[in-house]
Design a protein around this motif. Structure first.
Motif, short mmCIF file in Angstrom:
data_model
loop_
_atom_site.label_atom_id
_atom_site.label_comp_id
_atom_site.label_asym_id
_atom_site.label_seq_id
_atom_site.Cartn_x
_atom_site.Cartn_y
_atom_site.Cartn_z
N MET A 1 71.38 44.35 37.97
CA MET A 1 72.65 44.47 37.29
C MET A 1 72.67 45.68 36.36
SD MET A 1 74.26 40.86 36.26
CE MET A 1 75.76 41.21 35.43
N ASN A 2 71.64 46.47 36.35
CA ASN A 2 71.63 47.70 35.59
C ASN A 2 71.69 47.51 34.08
OD1 ASN A 2 71.12 50.19 36.50
ND2 ASN A 2 73.24 50.85 36.67
N GLU A 4 73.44 45.44 32.39
CA GLU A 4 74.77 45.04 31.90
C GLU A 4 75.01 43.58 32.27
OE1 GLU A 4 77.96 47.45 31.68
OE2 GLU A 4 76.74 49.14 31.06
N ARG A 5 75.78 42.93 31.43
CA ARG A 5 76.14 41.53 31.68
C ARG A 5 77.47 41.48 32.41
NH1 ARG A 5 73.67 37.45 27.62
NH2 ARG A 5 71.70 38.47 27.38
N THR A 6 77.89 40.27 32.75
CA THR A 6 79.16 40.10 33.46
C THR A 6 80.34 40.61 32.63
OG1 THR A 6 79.30 37.83 32.64
CG2 THR A 6 78.34 38.16 34.82
N SER A 7 80.21 40.69 31.32
CA SER A 7 81.29 41.16 30.46
C SER A 7 81.42 42.68 30.50
CB SER A 7 81.04 40.72 29.02
OG SER A 7 79.83 41.30 28.54
N GLY A 8 80.47 43.37 31.14
CA GLY A 8 80.48 44.83 31.16
C GLY A 8 79.79 45.43 29.95
N LEU A 9 79.26 44.60 29.07
CA LEU A 9 78.55 45.07 27.89
C LEU A 9 77.05 45.13 28.19
CD1 LEU A 9 80.37 42.94 25.16
CD2 LEU A 9 80.63 45.40 25.58
N GLU A 11 72.93 44.56 27.48
CA GLU A 11 72.22 43.34 27.09
C GLU A 11 72.03 43.20 25.59
OE1 GLU A 11 68.67 42.58 29.32
OE2 GLU A 11 69.64 43.12 31.20
N THR A 37 73.53 40.43 23.37
CA THR A 37 74.97 40.33 23.57
C THR A 37 75.32 38.90 23.94
OG1 THR A 37 75.05 42.61 24.34
CG2 THR A 37 76.89 41.20 24.98
N ASP A 39 76.98 35.91 25.82
CA ASP A 39 77.46 35.78 27.19
C ASP A 39 77.95 34.34 27.37
OD1 ASP A 39 78.08 36.51 29.76
OD2 ASP A 39 76.02 36.35 30.51
N GLN A 85 80.84 52.63 21.36
CA GLN A 85 82.03 51.79 21.27
C GLN A 85 81.89 50.85 20.09
OE1 GLN A 85 82.46 49.17 24.63
NE2 GLN A 85 84.44 48.40 23.95
#
Length: 96
Positions: A1-2, A4-9, A11, A37, A39, A85
């Motif tokens: 997943m590179n 990143e979490r499912t939220s696009g943020l 870890e 982060t 989740d 961000q």
């Protein structure tokens, strides 16, 4: 997943904290807290505020912060540790 979490943020997030010093009448850099982060990610500013203050409460109690007013920003940083961000910012009154 590179990383990143499912939220696009990513870890991890940073909470950049400044402390109000009444003797000097200004803010000064205090600490940066690196945290996992949530989740799922909070949906709005009120949820981000609740998440951040709960996280900071645990850190403050563990590290023995002095009571007072703290200003903070939850942020995503890039690989060079620059703010990429700002997710939210607010102040928090810490009381022991």
């Amino acid at each position: 997943m590179n990383g990143e979490r499912t939220s696009g943020l990513p870890e991890t997030l940073n909470i950049d904290v400044q402390m109000w010093t009444s003797l000097r009448g200004r803010l000064h850099d205090f600490t940066t807290v690196v945290c996992d982060t949530p989740d799922p990610a909070p949906r709005d500013a009120a949820e981000w505020h609740r998440w951040a203050t709960e996280y900071l409460q645990v850190v403050a109690e563990t590290d023995g912060w002095q009571p007072g007013r703290y200003y903070y920003r939850a942020e995503v940083r890039d690989d060079a540790d620059r703010t990429e961000q700002v997710l939210m910012q607010n102040h928090w009154e810490y009381r022991t």
